[in-house]
Design an enzyme around this catalytic site. Structure first.
Site, short mmCIF file in Angstrom:
data_model
loop_
_atom_site.label_atom_id
_atom_site.label_comp_id
_atom_site.label_asym_id
_atom_site.label_seq_id
_atom_site.Cartn_x
_atom_site.Cartn_y
_atom_site.Cartn_z
N ASP A 36 40.51 66.95 3.05
CA ASP A 36 40.58 65.58 3.55
C ASP A 36 41.60 65.45 4.68
O ASP A 36 42.58 66.21 4.73
CB ASP A 36 40.94 64.64 2.39
CG ASP A 36 40.60 63.18 2.70
OD1 ASP A 36 39.87 62.94 3.68
OD2 ASP A 36 41.08 62.29 1.97
N ASN A 62 40.74 64.98 8.21
CA ASN A 62 40.31 65.37 9.57
C ASN A 62 40.38 64.19 10.53
O ASN A 62 40.81 64.33 11.68
CB ASN A 62 38.86 65.87 9.55
CG ASN A 62 38.71 67.15 8.76
OD1 ASN A 62 39.69 67.77 8.38
ND2 ASN A 62 37.47 67.55 8.53
N TRP A 88 43.96 63.33 11.42
CA TRP A 88 44.49 64.38 12.31
C TRP A 88 44.09 64.06 13.75
O TRP A 88 44.90 64.14 14.67
CB TRP A 88 43.92 65.74 11.88
CG TRP A 88 44.44 66.92 12.64
CD1 TRP A 88 45.50 67.72 12.30
CD2 TRP A 88 43.89 67.47 13.86
NE1 TRP A 88 45.66 68.72 13.24
CE2 TRP A 88 44.68 68.58 14.19
CE3 TRP A 88 42.83 67.12 14.70
CZ2 TRP A 88 44.45 69.37 15.32
CZ3 TRP A 88 42.59 67.90 15.83
CH2 TRP A 88 43.40 69.00 16.13
N HIS A 110 37.17 67.14 12.73
CA HIS A 110 36.25 67.96 11.92
C HIS A 110 36.15 69.37 12.51
O HIS A 110 36.14 70.36 11.78
CB HIS A 110 34.87 67.31 11.86
CG HIS A 110 34.85 65.97 11.17
ND1 HIS A 110 35.47 65.76 9.95
CD2 HIS A 110 34.31 64.78 11.52
CE1 HIS A 110 35.29 64.49 9.59
NE2 HIS A 110 34.61 63.87 10.52
N SER A 120 30.32 64.44 0.98
CA SER A 120 30.04 63.79 -0.30
C SER A 120 28.81 62.90 -0.18
O SER A 120 28.41 62.52 0.93
CB SER A 120 31.24 62.95 -0.75
OG SER A 120 31.23 61.69 -0.09
N LEU A 148 34.01 87.39 -2.96
CA LEU A 148 34.22 85.96 -3.16
C LEU A 148 32.90 85.18 -3.19
O LEU A 148 32.02 85.42 -2.36
CB LEU A 148 35.11 85.42 -2.02
CG LEU A 148 35.31 83.90 -1.96
CD1 LEU A 148 36.19 83.44 -3.12
CD2 LEU A 148 35.93 83.49 -0.62
N ARG A 177 43.99 68.93 -3.04
CA ARG A 177 43.54 67.88 -2.12
C ARG A 177 44.55 67.77 -0.98
O ARG A 177 45.76 67.66 -1.23
CB ARG A 177 43.38 66.53 -2.80
CG ARG A 177 42.87 65.46 -1.81
CD ARG A 177 42.31 64.22 -2.44
NE ARG A 177 41.65 63.41 -1.42
CZ ARG A 177 40.63 62.59 -1.63
NH1 ARG A 177 40.16 62.45 -2.84
NH2 ARG A 177 40.10 61.90 -0.65
N ARG A 200 43.30 60.90 -5.49
CA ARG A 200 42.06 60.59 -6.21
C ARG A 200 41.08 61.75 -6.09
O ARG A 200 41.22 62.62 -5.23
CB ARG A 200 41.43 59.30 -5.67
CG ARG A 200 41.18 59.30 -4.19
CD ARG A 200 40.49 58.01 -3.72
NE ARG A 200 40.44 57.96 -2.27
CZ ARG A 200 41.30 57.27 -1.50
NH1 ARG A 200 42.27 56.57 -2.06
NH2 ARG A 200 41.18 57.29 -0.19
N LEU A 201 40.06 61.70 -6.96
CA LEU A 201 39.08 62.79 -7.00
C LEU A 201 37.86 62.52 -6.12
O LEU A 201 37.10 63.44 -5.81
CB LEU A 201 38.63 63.06 -8.44
CG LEU A 201 39.69 63.72 -9.33
CD1 LEU A 201 39.19 63.85 -10.76
CD2 LEU A 201 40.07 65.11 -8.79
N GLU A 203 44.24 72.24 -12.84
CA GLU A 203 45.58 71.90 -12.38
C GLU A 203 45.44 71.27 -10.98
O GLU A 203 44.79 71.84 -10.11
CB GLU A 203 46.46 73.15 -12.30
CG GLU A 203 46.78 73.75 -13.65
CD GLU A 203 47.59 72.82 -14.55
OE1 GLU A 203 48.42 72.06 -14.02
OE2 GLU A 203 47.37 72.85 -15.78
C1 IPE Z 1 36.29 63.27 0.07
O1 IPE Z 1 36.92 62.70 1.14
C2 IPE Z 1 35.02 63.95 0.51
C3 IPE Z 1 35.20 65.18 1.26
C4 IPE Z 1 36.32 65.77 1.52
C5 IPE Z 1 33.96 65.79 1.72
P1 IPE Z 1 36.66 61.18 1.58
O2 IPE Z 1 37.47 60.94 2.78
O3 IPE Z 1 35.20 60.92 1.70
O4 IPE Z 1 37.21 60.37 0.31
P2 IPE Z 1 37.76 58.90 0.20
O5 IPE Z 1 36.72 58.01 0.83
O6 IPE Z 1 39.06 58.83 0.93
O7 IPE Z 1 37.94 58.67 -1.26
C1 IPE Z 2 37.43 64.95 5.46
O1 IPE Z 2 38.09 64.29 6.47
C2 IPE Z 2 36.11 65.51 5.93
C3 IPE Z 2 34.92 64.82 5.41
C4 IPE Z 2 34.91 63.85 4.54
C5 IPE Z 2 33.65 65.27 5.95
P1 IPE Z 2 37.89 62.72 6.71
O2 IPE Z 2 36.81 62.54 7.74
O3 IPE Z 2 37.66 62.02 5.44
O4 IPE Z 2 39.29 62.33 7.33
P2 IPE Z 2 40.15 61.02 7.04
O5 IPE Z 2 40.28 60.88 5.55
O6 IPE Z 2 39.40 59.89 7.65
O7 IPE Z 2 41.45 61.28 7.70
MG MG Z 3 38.89 61.12 4.10
#
Ligand code: IPE
Ligand code: IPE
Ligand code: MG
Length: 249
Positions: free
Chosen positions: A28, A30, A33, A45, A73, A139, A194, A200-201, A213
């Site tokens: 998470d 990107n 960043w 990304h 997701s 792997l 994470r 959160r999950l 863990e």
């Molecule tokens: C979780 O990240 C999904 C992936 C890393 C692919 P999200 O950015 O979608 O999650 P939320 O919306 O912050 O919970």
């Molecule tokens: C995670 O980075 C990558 C994907 C969910 C595809 P995000 O795109 O969720 O980046 P933030 O959370 O907005 O920074």
């Molecule tokens: Mg995100």
């Protein structure tokens, strides 16, 4: 301490005989960043792919048997079409470019998620990558794509009910449910990482992470390096896993 001595130090602190069998990562941050650099989200990304390569290479080299990466997701369809289209394009680019390297490192690609609902060209590239790495014995790199843990459980229950209709009644227990999840045959994650500080999950491996863990870092995914992964593993090896019992001490 100089940067160089840190790099030499960290891997030495890892006990090779107590490696996590399965590491799962919510990649998470990107977008944030990119925002910090006043760049479009897709630049984040793209930068994240470098971090993917590093994490994959490090797990393969250390001898971690399974690495699962949350790449897209089922809720990510809520994002703007342009971001989704660019993400799918990046995934296809990664799959095409990376096969040779995956084979060189003896890495087998697997996927989890509602794969059949992805765009056709993505499915074709995935199928190709799965086929071309099928024989590798190192792997297992598991990509979670169009993945949602609740959807996974719904799909498992649907499958179980349809089997039960054909075969009469069925004994329902944890191992039966596990065997109908997309992750059937894979060990549960020992270590769940994470990035970007969110606690959160986000619908990731809800069943499988029951006793994982958790390790969260403020570092944004594109900045996640080999050293961050070493540190996560070192911290994991200091944890006492009790599974509801009294543990060793
Ligand atoms: C979780 O990240 C999904 C992936 C890393 C692919 P999200 O950015 O979608 O999650 P939320 O919306 O912050 O919970
Ligand atoms: C995670 O980075 C990558 C994907 C969910 C595809 P995000 O795109 O969720 O980046 P933030 O959370 O907005 O920074
Ligand atoms: Mg995100």
């Amino acid at each position: 301490m100089t940067k160089q001595s840190v790099e030499i130090d960290l891997p030495d602190q890892i006990s090779p005989d107590r490696l996590p069998r399965h590491i799962a990562i919510i990649m998470d941050g990107n977008g944030r960043w990119a925002k910090r650099r006043r760049l479009p989200r897709i630049a984040g990304h793209r930068a994240g792919i470098k971090a993917v390569r590093q994490a994959v290479e490090t797990c393969a080299r250390l001898g971690v048997p399974y690495l699962t990466l949350y790449a897209f997701s089922i809720e990510n369809w809520k994002r703007p079409h342009t971001e989704i289209r660019l993400l799918m394009g990046l995934l296809r680019e990664y799959l095409k470019k990376e096969i040779e390297e995956l084979n060189r490192q003896n890495i087998r690609l697997l996927v989890i998620g509602r794969i059949h609902d992805l765009p056709k060209p993505v499915i074709q590239d995935l199928q190709n990558a799965l086929d071309q790495t099928r024989k590798n014995t190192g792997l297992h790199l598991v990509l979670a794509l169009n993945y949602g843990a609740r959807a996974e459980m719904v799909d498992a229950v649907r499958e179980i009910v349809s089997r039960a209709r054909q075969n009469g009644t069925m004994e329902i227990d944890e191992s039966l449910l596990s065997s109908h999840l997309y992750t059937s045959g894979l060990p549960d994650p020992d270590l769940l990482i994470r990035t970007s500080g969110e606690l959160r999950l986000s619908n990731f491996l809800l069943w499988q992470a029951a006793y994982s863990e958790l390790w969260v870092t403020e570092t944004l995914w594109p900045d996640f390096t080999q050293n961050d992964l070493y540190q996560a593993i070192i911290d994991f090896q200091k944890r006492e896993r009790r599974y509801g019992g009294l543990g060793l001490s």
